[in-house]
Design a protein around this motif. Structure first.
Motif, short mmCIF file in Angstrom:
data_model
loop_
_atom_site.label_atom_id
_atom_site.label_comp_id
_atom_site.label_asym_id
_atom_site.label_seq_id
_atom_site.Cartn_x
_atom_site.Cartn_y
_atom_site.Cartn_z
N LYS A 12 -5.56 2.69 -3.55
CA LYS A 12 -4.96 1.68 -4.43
C LYS A 12 -6.03 1.03 -5.31
O LYS A 12 -5.82 0.80 -6.51
N LYS A 13 -7.20 0.75 -4.72
CA LYS A 13 -8.30 0.17 -5.49
C LYS A 13 -8.73 1.09 -6.61
O LYS A 13 -9.11 0.65 -7.70
N GLN A 14 -8.68 2.39 -6.34
CA GLN A 14 -9.09 3.39 -7.32
C GLN A 14 -7.94 3.80 -8.25
O GLN A 14 -8.10 4.68 -9.09
N ASP A 15 -6.80 3.13 -8.09
CA ASP A 15 -5.60 3.41 -8.90
C ASP A 15 -5.17 4.86 -8.78
O ASP A 15 -4.79 5.51 -9.76
N ASN B 291 0.81 -1.22 0.00
CA ASN B 291 0.00 0.00 0.00
C ASN B 291 0.85 1.28 0.00
O ASN B 291 0.54 2.26 0.69
N ILE C 244 -5.42 1.72 1.09
CA ILE C 244 -6.01 0.57 0.42
C ILE C 244 -7.09 1.01 -0.57
O ILE C 244 -7.15 0.53 -1.71
N GLU C 245 -7.92 1.96 -0.12
CA GLU C 245 -8.99 2.45 -0.99
C GLU C 245 -8.40 3.22 -2.18
O GLU C 245 -8.90 3.09 -3.31
#
Length: 241
Positions: free
Chosen positions: A195-198, A141, A192-193
């Motif tokens: 990263k999910k959204q790039d 992360n 983390i969030e």
């Protein structure tokens, strides 16, 4: 101890003598590197007791304005801008508001120095940054090992050519390490969030814009690089209201 009230602030006798000493040095044209009169002379010139004078001198020594030298006595010195700040900015004793203010100041400073960074950038600087990024230790992360984080951002500060900015990095680094450790449970979900959204921007990404000499792209990427802290500060502010 005798005190005065000036604009609702308490001013002690030692505060007054400290101010008088600085005025005395100015009036006597005592410059950095010059020897200042001994305690007895100063006490006589200012009309104060040596015990009070000694306390005022001790304060100036702590601030880095005076040094005691063998065979020369007391010397007037020029402290670094953040010299006194180094002694008091200890994250273990700072309150959350102070920690968050320093974090916000660091973000503002680093964004504000973008122009100086690109104006002073050399091929050697780019090579040094590339070497730092290559050897960096990165965890999950987008979390960097403290030494990797410090090395990269310190080099950016150095490139500006501003010694005061570089000195600030020495102060803010332990604060950043402390904040990351203390608020890990708050920062990790944000990372983390993102990263999910790039939306993660790494040191490698920042280096990409530096190598292209793209100041505008770098500034925008740096904004995203610090977004985790902006979100964190916003959430903490909301939770405290």
């Amino acid at each position: 101890m005798e005190v005065l009230k000036i604009q609702n602030h308490t001013v002690t006798l030692v505060d007054q003598i400290e101010d008088k000493l600085l005025t005395y040095f100015k009036e006597k044209n005592i410059k950095v590197g010059d020897t200042i009169p001994n305690e007895m002379e100063l006490a006589g010139a200012l009309g104060v007791a040596r015990s009070v004078l000694r306390e005022a001198l001790s304060r100036l020594k702590m601030m880095g304005l005076i040094e005691s030298r063998t065979r020369r006595g007391m010397i007037l010195t020029e402290p670094t801008i953040f010299g006194g700040m180094k002694r008091i900015v200890d994250p273990r004793i700072l309150g959350e508001d102070a920690l968050f203010d320093l974090l916000g100041f660091r973000i503002t400073l680093e964004l504000g120095m973008c122009s100086d960074l690109f104006q002073n950038l050399t091929d050697k600087d780019v090579a040094d940054l590339e070497s730092i990024v290559t050897m960096s230790v990165v965890f999950e992360n987008n979390e960097y090992a403290p030494i990797s984080e410090f090395s990269f951002h310190s080099r950016l500060y150095e490139i500006t050519g501003n010694k005061t900015i570089s000195e600030f990095q020495d102060i803010i680094h332990p604060v950043m390490v402390f904040v990351k450790d203390k608020f890990k449970n708050f920062l990790e979900p944000i990372n983390i969030e993102m990263k999910k959204q790039d939306n993660i921007v790494t040191h490698t990404d920042l280096l990409h814009y530096i190598k292209k000499n793209d100041e505008k792209g770098y500034r925008e990427a740096l904004e995203k690089h610090f977004e985790v802290y902006r979100i964190f500060l916003k959430n903490k502010k909301l939770s405290n209201n």
